[in-house]
Design a protein around this motif. Structure first.
Motif, short mmCIF file in Angstrom:
data_model
loop_
_atom_site.label_atom_id
_atom_site.label_comp_id
_atom_site.label_asym_id
_atom_site.label_seq_id
_atom_site.Cartn_x
_atom_site.Cartn_y
_atom_site.Cartn_z
N LEU A 133 0.84 -1.21 0.00
CA LEU A 133 0.00 0.00 0.00
C LEU A 133 0.86 1.26 0.00
CD1 LEU A 133 -2.97 1.08 0.21
CD2 LEU A 133 -2.54 1.35 2.64
N MET A 138 2.22 3.36 -2.97
CA MET A 138 1.42 4.38 -3.65
C MET A 138 1.87 5.79 -3.30
SD MET A 138 -2.35 2.63 -3.15
CE MET A 138 -3.28 3.84 -4.11
N LEU A 188 4.21 8.39 -5.53
CA LEU A 188 3.63 9.69 -5.85
C LEU A 188 4.52 10.84 -5.40
CD1 LEU A 188 -0.16 9.03 -5.15
CD2 LEU A 188 0.78 9.96 -7.28
N SER A 243 -3.62 2.11 -10.42
CA SER A 243 -4.56 3.04 -11.02
C SER A 243 -4.76 4.27 -10.13
CB SER A 243 -5.88 2.29 -11.23
OG SER A 243 -6.87 3.13 -11.68
N ALA A 244 -4.86 4.06 -8.82
CA ALA A 244 -5.14 5.16 -7.89
C ALA A 244 -3.86 5.82 -7.37
CB ALA A 244 -5.98 4.66 -6.72
N SER A 245 -2.74 5.63 -8.08
CA SER A 245 -1.55 6.39 -7.70
C SER A 245 -0.88 6.95 -8.95
CB SER A 245 -0.61 5.55 -6.83
OG SER A 245 -0.15 4.40 -7.49
N PHE A 277 -2.57 7.51 -13.30
CA PHE A 277 -3.32 8.64 -13.84
C PHE A 277 -2.69 9.99 -13.51
CE2 PHE A 277 -6.85 5.60 -14.27
CZ PHE A 277 -7.41 6.02 -15.46
N PHE A 287 -10.58 1.42 -10.74
CA PHE A 287 -10.12 1.36 -9.35
C PHE A 287 -10.55 0.03 -8.74
CE2 PHE A 287 -10.91 2.33 -4.76
CZ PHE A 287 -9.59 2.38 -4.40
N GLN A 331 -11.62 10.46 -19.21
CA GLN A 331 -10.54 10.16 -18.28
C GLN A 331 -9.20 9.82 -18.92
OE1 GLN A 331 -11.95 7.68 -15.10
NE2 GLN A 331 -13.95 8.63 -15.23
N GLU A 337 -16.48 5.30 -10.29
CA GLU A 337 -15.55 4.94 -11.38
C GLU A 337 -15.70 5.94 -12.52
OE1 GLU A 337 -13.33 2.14 -11.64
OE2 GLU A 337 -13.73 1.71 -9.54
N GLU A 344 -16.59 8.93 -12.35
CA GLU A 344 -16.13 10.25 -11.97
C GLU A 344 -14.66 10.27 -11.58
OE1 GLU A 344 -18.84 12.06 -9.24
OE2 GLU A 344 -20.37 12.21 -10.80
N GLY A 345 -13.93 9.23 -11.95
CA GLY A 345 -12.48 9.26 -11.78
C GLY A 345 -12.00 8.96 -10.38
N SER A 369 -10.04 6.71 -9.28
CA SER A 369 -8.59 6.47 -9.26
C SER A 369 -7.81 7.78 -9.20
CB SER A 369 -8.15 5.71 -10.51
OG SER A 369 -8.66 4.41 -10.50
N LEU A 370 -8.11 8.66 -10.12
CA LEU A 370 -7.36 9.92 -10.18
C LEU A 370 -7.59 10.77 -8.94
CD1 LEU A 370 -5.51 11.90 -11.70
CD2 LEU A 370 -7.55 12.86 -12.76
N ILE A 412 -8.25 9.80 -5.86
CA ILE A 412 -7.49 9.25 -4.75
C ILE A 412 -6.01 9.59 -4.93
CG2 ILE A 412 -6.73 7.11 -3.61
CD1 ILE A 412 -9.55 5.98 -4.27
N ALA A 413 -5.52 9.40 -6.15
CA ALA A 413 -4.11 9.71 -6.44
C ALA A 413 -3.80 11.18 -6.13
CB ALA A 413 -3.79 9.40 -7.89
N GLY A 470 -6.04 2.51 -0.73
CA GLY A 470 -5.70 3.87 -1.11
C GLY A 470 -6.71 4.89 -0.61
N GLY A 471 -7.93 4.42 -0.41
CA GLY A 471 -8.99 5.31 0.08
C GLY A 471 -8.69 5.88 1.45
#
Ligand SMILES: [Zn+2]
Lengths: 266, 256
Positions: free
Chosen positions: A156, A159, A163, A189-191, A194, A209, A238, B118, B120-121, B123-124, B126-127, B151-152
């Motif tokens: 985890l 990430m 970043l 995907s969440a790090s 994108f 995600f 996206q 999903e 609404e992005g 992934s992005l 959270i990043a 990641g949340g």
């Protein structure tokens, strides 16, 4: 593709299930029956994307270990290493695309579905640091099933630590192009996936995600068939674009050209 | 799953578990909630607001599962939607502009898994939130009242200091999801996710004992954090986070 083993003359298409002969797959490994692109090995990706013989591998700083003593994790690592002939789910180096020297990272979905762990994370930070130090554009081929569960919280924390380096890279004005390939999910995907300057995706790639099954189970929603496909994400604003692998090298070269065009004038 | 973990899950998921809202009411003054992602939604799972802690303005983010069935449905069980992360991001950007430290109170499963998020992005968003919290020019603190996964939760936990209630949990995925993915293996015994184990790794900085007055312990924890970080420059704050997480990652090699 010259390095494909003899026994792999026939392989089945992951999408339509038909058996396809090596010659039928063609140069870009696209199924002649359903048109889906086949998942690539790192070598195939390198050959398809970079100028011939231009890829110079950089050794990874660290090696993967089964520190939490999960049953079978050590076995899985060994098997994946034997299958892919790589130490981990990422290969990094420098390469040329139409004479642009770039820092390159290629994640490998054939190595435990490209899951993000301590070594993969360190590899990504390593190539980002190299891009920063040498001021090279970074081209990253992303594919990952998400965080690797066998390394728990350590997976985890890749990430935020990736970043942190990526933010420095982007702040330093270095160009970062990510190409999301099948699949790009969860922790990847969440790090960093994108968070690049440009986000391209290969056609038909699954990107999201949460996994479809998880979404169906938790929300009880009916999901459209094309949900989480690259084409669906493009429609939802996206991605910068969906590029077929046949055209990817040209598009990358064009994008790199467009970022250096002013240099000659200045 | 081992009994110890099951016990913890039961405690942190109980409807009577203390919430961020209760702590906010008792320890902060002049609480002003700020709604909305400025696009199309106001995610009820994510509370965002400004308040005074003693005399210092701070930004507060809080996620809880809800204390009644209605509230639980409304708050999506504490699973923050893409629009919730967009709201949180807006809130911490303002905190940075007006030099307000950021405190997050967490008891959440992780990020929302839905068609809408999903689209609404998720992934992005959270990043972006993880990245922003890491580069934040004001001090941040995460208080795990209960659990927080994936990641949340990292979106809030990427902070200078992490305080955790003794039954709190922080993991790459919920213990149930991990057990499902890793099949029969006894996840809780081998994977560090409890307060004690995470403190040993240097990820959790302080544990709130649940057999004593928790409010006053949290009060002291916030005071100490402000004392320790209020005078650091933005560069020092960013450096401290980088070093904290590098130190935790280095622990990987030190495990048996
Ligand atoms: Zn096919």
């Amino acid at each position: 593709m010259s390095e494909m083993p003899e026994q792999a003359l026939w392989s089945s298409c992951k999408y339509c299930g038909r058996h396809v002969h090596t010659e039928q797959w063609g140069l870009f490994l696209r199924c002649p029956f359903c048109g889906f692109p086949k998942r690539l090995t790192v070598e195939q990706r390198i050959e398809m994307t970079f100028d011939p013989d231009s890829f110079q591998k950089i050794d990874l700083n660290i090696k993967s270990k089964d520190q939490l003593h999960f049953k079978k994790y050590a076995d899985k690592l060994t098997k994946a290493q034997q299958k892919t002939k790589h130490d981990e789910a990422i290969t990094i180096g420098t390469a040329k695309i139409g004479n642009h020297l770039v820092a390159a990272g290629i994640m490998d979905n054939q190595f435990m579905v490209g899951t993000l762990n301590t070594t993969v994370g360190e590899g990504i930070r390593q190539i980002m640091e190299a891009a920063l130090e040498q001021r090279l554009p970074l081209v990253l081929f992303v594919t990952s099933g998400g965080a690797r569960m066998q390394e728990g919280i350590f997976s985890l924390l890749q990430m935020n630590t990736i970043l942190a380096v990526q933010e420095r890279l982007l702040d330093a004005g270095i160009l970062n192009i990510n190409i999301l390939t099948d699949p790009t999910m969860g922790g990847a995907s969440a790090s960093f996936a994108f968070n690049s300057d440009y986000v391209l995706a290969e056609d038909h790639a699954q990107i999201g995600f949460s996994g479809k099954r998880v979404i169906e189970q938790t929300s009880g929603e009916q999901l459209p068939d094309e949900f989480q496909s690259a084409e669906y994400l493009l429609e939802h604003g996206q991605l910068d674009d969906v590029i077929q692998r046949e055209k990817l090298k040209d598009v990358l070269q064009q994008l790199l050209d467009l970022h250096t065009a002013g240099d000659q004038n200045g | 799953m081992a009994n110890e973990l099951e016990q913890k899950l039961k405690l942190v998921r109980d409807v009577n578990r203390i919430t961020g809202q209760e702590i906010i009411q008792q320890l902060f003054h002049q609480v002003l909630e700020l709604h909305g992602d400025r696009i199309n939604h106001d995610d009820p799972a994510l509370f965002s607001g400004i308040a005074l802690f003693e005399n210092q303005p701070v930004t507060i983010l809080s996620v809880d599962r809800g204390t009644s069935l209605t509230e639980r449905i409304e708050k999506n069980g504490g699973a923050v939607r893409a629009s919730g992360y967009r709201k949180a991001l807006r809130s911490v950007e303002l905190a940075e502009k007006f030099n307000r430290p950021v405190i997050s109170f967490l008891n959440m499963p992780g990020a929302d898994a839905s068609l809408e998020s999903e689209n609404e992005g998720q992934s992005l968003m959270i990043a972006k939130m993880i990245a922003k919290m890491g580069q934040l020019k004001v001090p941040n603190l995460a208080v795990f009242i209960g659990e927080g996964h994936s990641g949340g939760a990292l979106a809030f936990a990427n902070s200078n200091r992490i305080v955790m209630f003794e039954n709190g949990l922080f993991s790459v995925a919920s213990p149930e999801a991990m057990s499902a993915i890793l099949r029969k293996e006894t996840v809780s015994e081998v994977v560090p996710m409890t307060a004690g184990k995470l403190q040993k790794m240097g990820l959790v900085d302080q544990i709130i004992k649940e057999d004593q007055d928790v409010i006053s312990q949290v009060n002291t924890a916030i005071k100490t954090w402000l004392d320790d970080f209020n005078n650091l420059s933005s560069n020092e704050l960013i450096k401290q986070r980088t070093e904290k997480f590098a130190h935790v990652l280095a622990y990987w090699d030190k495990m048996d």
